[in-house]
Design an enzyme around this catalytic site. Structure first.
Site, PDB file in Angstrom:
ATOM      1  CB  CYS A  92      31.415  41.028  31.489  1.00  0.00           C
ATOM      2  SG  CYS A  92      31.157  42.578  30.630  1.00  0.00           S
ATOM      3  CB  CYS A 116      35.074  38.676  35.047  1.00  0.00           C
ATOM      4  SG  CYS A 116      34.075  38.516  36.522  1.00  0.00           S
ATOM      5  CB  CYS A 152      34.000  38.879  41.012  1.00  0.00           C
ATOM      6  SG  CYS A 152      32.659  39.806  41.752  1.00  0.00           S
TER       7      CYS A 152
END
Length: 137
Positions: free
Chosen positions: A11, A85, A89
């Site tokens: 997150c 997020c 990533c």
């Protein structure tokens, strides 16, 4: 290389959702799963309301600290679970990616964090059943 599945929870601040998810997975699956958590922009401390909410169910995350998301952490994980997020990533072929839509506990009191904690537990239980079920004996 370990033969047990590895899971990375991500997150933004690694201070609430991902910390609770990692704690639930460790608590419920024990050593059957390798667990990591990280944040794309880690905070300075774990959310006190998340610490309190987890303590209410007997899980102590007070000593945890937010960690920065690294490419190695993603590379070393079989499953990467993001929680708000977005596209920060890194994506590697052959990895499994899940995005859990969860409210952000940042700035919330423990009353608002409890339902998030409980929703995370349910998601983690479903994940365990899929990737690391108990041996049927």
């Amino acid at each position: 290389m370990s033969d047990k599945p590895s899971v990375l929870f991500v997150c933004v601040h690694n201070a609430g959702r991902s910390q609770m998810a990692a704690a639930w997975l460790t608590h419920l699956a024990g050593d059957r799963v390798e667990v990591r958590s990280a944040g794309s922009a880690p905070g300075t401390a774990v959310n006190p309301a998340a610490v309190e909410a987890m303590a209410e169910v007997g899980i102590d995350i007070s000593a945890e600290v937010p960690k920065v998301l690294t490419i190695d952490a993603v590379r070393e994980s079989d499953v990467c679970i993001t929680m708000g997020c977005g596209d920060t990533c890194p994506v590697f072929p052959g990895k499994r990616y899940l995005d859990w839509k969860l409210d952000d506990p940042a700035g919330q009191g423990v009353e608002a964090v409890r339902p998030i904690r409980d929703e995370i537990r349910t998601l983690v239980e479903d994940l365990i059943a899929e990737i690391a079920p108990q041996d049927a004996r």
